[in-house]
Design an enzyme around this catalytic site. Structure first.
Site, PDB file in Angstrom:
ATOM      1  N   LYS A  66     -21.913  30.472 -29.106  1.00 57.81           N
ATOM      2  CA  LYS A  66     -23.078  30.061 -28.464  1.00 57.81           C
ATOM      3  C   LYS A  66     -22.785  30.168 -26.773  1.00 57.81           C
ATOM      4  CE  LYS A  66     -24.990  26.889 -31.804  1.00 57.81           C
ATOM      5  NZ  LYS A  66     -25.841  25.765 -31.748  1.00 57.81           N
ATOM      6  N   LYS A 157     -16.518  13.830 -19.594  1.00 58.42           N
ATOM      7  CA  LYS A 157     -17.304  14.971 -19.947  1.00 58.42           C
ATOM      8  C   LYS A 157     -18.762  14.115 -20.062  1.00 58.42           C
ATOM      9  CE  LYS A 157     -14.266  17.214 -23.309  1.00 58.42           C
ATOM     10  NZ  LYS A 157     -14.248  17.812 -24.649  1.00 58.42           N
TER      11      LYS A 157
HETATM   12  P1  NDP Z   1     -18.174  20.011 -29.794  1.00 60.47           P
HETATM   13  O1  NDP Z   1     -17.117  20.590 -30.415  1.00 60.47           O
HETATM   14  O2  NDP Z   1     -18.901  21.036 -28.744  1.00 60.47           O
HETATM   15  O3  NDP Z   1     -18.435  18.593 -29.340  1.00 60.47           O
HETATM   16  C1  NDP Z   1     -17.611  17.765 -30.076  1.00 60.47           C
HETATM   17  C2  NDP Z   1     -18.027  16.344 -29.634  1.00 60.47           C
HETATM   18  O4  NDP Z   1     -17.584  15.355 -30.808  1.00 60.47           O
HETATM   19  C3  NDP Z   1     -17.315  15.858 -28.274  1.00 60.47           C
HETATM   20  O5  NDP Z   1     -18.163  15.129 -27.561  1.00 60.47           O
HETATM   21  C4  NDP Z   1     -15.889  15.313 -28.894  1.00 60.47           C
HETATM   22  O6  NDP Z   1     -15.526  14.179 -27.959  1.00 60.47           O
HETATM   23  C5  NDP Z   1     -16.580  14.471 -29.968  1.00 60.47           C
HETATM   24  N1  NDP Z   1     -15.801  13.944 -31.072  1.00 60.47           N
HETATM   25  C6  NDP Z   1     -14.961  14.757 -31.681  1.00 60.47           C
HETATM   26  N2  NDP Z   1     -14.342  14.219 -32.715  1.00 60.47           N
HETATM   27  C7  NDP Z   1     -14.582  12.863 -32.512  1.00 60.47           C
HETATM   28  C8  NDP Z   1     -13.980  11.634 -33.098  1.00 60.47           C
HETATM   29  N3  NDP Z   1     -13.144  11.563 -34.142  1.00 60.47           N
HETATM   30  N4  NDP Z   1     -14.341  10.556 -32.487  1.00 60.47           N
HETATM   31  C9  NDP Z   1     -15.318  10.476 -31.596  1.00 60.47           C
HETATM   32  N5  NDP Z   1     -15.700  11.617 -30.967  1.00 60.47           N
HETATM   33  C10 NDP Z   1     -15.332  12.679 -31.560  1.00 60.47           C
HETATM   34  O7  NDP Z   1     -19.456  20.151 -31.165  1.00 60.47           O
HETATM   35  P2  NDP Z   1     -20.715  20.528 -30.976  1.00 60.47           P
HETATM   36  O8  NDP Z   1     -21.404  19.698 -29.839  1.00 60.47           O
HETATM   37  O9  NDP Z   1     -21.038  21.858 -31.240  1.00 60.47           O
HETATM   38  O10 NDP Z   1     -21.400  19.906 -32.478  1.00 60.47           O
HETATM   39  C11 NDP Z   1     -21.293  18.428 -32.700  1.00 60.47           C
HETATM   40  C12 NDP Z   1     -22.164  18.015 -34.091  1.00 60.47           C
HETATM   41  O11 NDP Z   1     -23.308  18.273 -34.257  1.00 60.47           O
HETATM   42  C13 NDP Z   1     -21.453  18.742 -35.351  1.00 60.47           C
HETATM   43  O12 NDP Z   1     -21.254  17.835 -36.260  1.00 60.47           O
HETATM   44  C14 NDP Z   1     -22.259  19.822 -35.575  1.00 60.47           C
HETATM   45  O13 NDP Z   1     -22.411  19.858 -36.999  1.00 60.47           O
HETATM   46  C15 NDP Z   1     -23.908  19.060 -35.275  1.00 60.47           C
HETATM   47  N6  NDP Z   1     -24.810  20.149 -34.972  1.00 60.47           N
HETATM   48  C16 NDP Z   1     -26.006  20.085 -35.677  1.00 60.47           C
HETATM   49  C17 NDP Z   1     -27.240  20.859 -35.477  1.00 60.47           C
HETATM   50  C18 NDP Z   1     -28.227  20.651 -36.372  1.00 60.47           C
HETATM   51  O14 NDP Z   1     -29.363  21.682 -36.240  1.00 60.47           O
HETATM   52  N7  NDP Z   1     -28.632  19.747 -37.250  1.00 60.47           N
HETATM   53  C19 NDP Z   1     -27.153  21.682 -34.316  1.00 60.47           C
HETATM   54  C20 NDP Z   1     -26.058  21.791 -33.323  1.00 60.47           C
HETATM   55  C21 NDP Z   1     -24.682  20.940 -34.021  1.00 60.47           C
HETATM   56  P3  NDP Z   1     -14.459  14.697 -26.802  1.00 60.47           P
HETATM   57  O15 NDP Z   1     -15.181  15.301 -25.615  1.00 60.47           O
HETATM   58  O16 NDP Z   1     -13.713  13.429 -26.568  1.00 60.47           O
HETATM   59  O17 NDP Z   1     -13.533  15.599 -27.493  1.00 60.47           O
END
Ligand code: NDP
Length: 270
Positions: A66, A157
């Site tokens: 993306k 962030k």
């Molecule tokens: P990214 O990898 O860009 O971001 C992940 C985020 O999750 C970061 O803020 C990260 O924090 C945080 N994170 C990861 N693991 C943990 C944890 N164990 N505890 C707390 N925070 C955590 O992912 P996306 O933003 O692309 O996707 C996020 C979610 O949204 C996914 O589950 C995806 O499937 C869902 N999604 C659903 C859509 C839909 O149409 N329903 C569309 C798009 C996404 P940090 O910055 O500290 O690493």
């Protein structure tokens, strides 16, 4: 011959997009061919060129492309520009390409139309500061909530996003543990649910009026939804409706008319 569309990603075999778009086409009595195309991790530009040369009319873009597609396209919608990511490409007849991001509008349509939530004047907590969180901030602020709080594991962030969207509405950043107030709506945009984790936010963020929404979707309750139910949230939902609504907005961009989404959400829930 039917117009051709595809979702591109890596991996891609699991994608529900072909099922969703064929259901939209059937429901609106149209004929399209929609496939899932695996693109090599280092081959996004060549992949776009090949699919355009093969006559595809449009693409959906998913993980991990993306942001790369956002960088490569010069002609983009304002919401895609702000989101920093493109999930929909239109291949125009003159050979040009247009990028959009329908994730944010998909979430807002699911919340407001399918779940009947009025977002105006609400106190909203958005968990996470990755790509999905960034894509929904501007559409959420457009509903004029009382406050949008972004909480993230990596506080810097969340602060960066709050500064980026500060001019569009009342937005602030927080760490998880520092949250003290309760919220009308909590949206989980972290990927913690993928590992069965819940962000460590205080239970005081939930009251009996709180709606808890997990962007992740699953046939069983996600860890976040289990946590919300345990703390007596008023209502919960996973992100299946968002998935279908963002697809419907892509379909509208390509085909000019919005399909009926509820029948497709019901189909996927079966
Ligand atoms: P990214 O990898 O860009 O971001 C992940 C985020 O999750 C970061 O803020 C990260 O924090 C945080 N994170 C990861 N693991 C943990 C944890 N164990 N505890 C707390 N925070 C955590 O992912 P996306 O933003 O692309 O996707 C996020 C979610 O949204 C996914 O589950 C995806 O499937 C869902 N999604 C659903 C859509 C839909 O149409 N329903 C569309 C798009 C996404 P940090 O910055 O500290 O690493």
């Amino acid at each position: 011959m039917s117009d051709k569309y595809a979702v591109i990603g890596n991996p891609i075999a699991h994608s529900k997009s072909p099922l969703i778009h064929h259901a939209f086409a059937k429901e609106s009595d149209q004929s399209i061919a929609y496939t899932a195309e695996l693109i090599p991790l280092d081959g996004i530009e060549a992949g776009l060129d090949t699919l355009q040369q093969k006559g595809f009319k449009g693409l959906n873009v998913t993980v991990p492309f993306k942001e790369q597609v956002w960088q490569s396209l010069t002609d983009k919608s304002e919401r895609a520009t702000l989101a920093g990511a493109v999930n929909t490409i239109v291949f125009n007849d003159d050979g040009s390409r247009y990028g959009d991001n329908t994730d944010g509008v998909g979430l807002c349509l699911d919340l407001t139309q399918n779940h009947g939530i009025d977002l105006a004047n609400k106190r909203i907590l958005l968990l996470g500061a990755g790509g999905a969180a960034r894509g929904v901030i501007q559409p959420l602020l457009a509903f004029q909530p009382a406050q949008l709080t972004i909480a993230n594991r990596t506080l810097s962030k969340a602060q960066t996003l709050a500064a980026l969207f500060n001019h569009l509405g009342p937005i602030r950043a927080s760490g998880f543990e520092q949250l003290t107030d309760n919220f009308d709506l909590i949206i989980n945009a972290t990927s913690a649910s993928l590992q069965g984790d819940v962000p460590p936010i205080p239970s005081a963020t939930i009251s009996s009026q709180t709606f808890c929404y997990d962007m992740m979707y699953s046939s069983t309750d996600t860890a976040f939804i289990q946590w919300a139910k345990k703390h007596q949230a008023a209502k919960t939902s996973d992100g299946l409706g968002m998935l279908v609504e963002q697809a419907a907005e892509s379909f509208r961009l390509w085909r000019g008319s919005k399909p009926n989404t509820q029948t497709v959400i019901d189909l996927l829930r079966q």
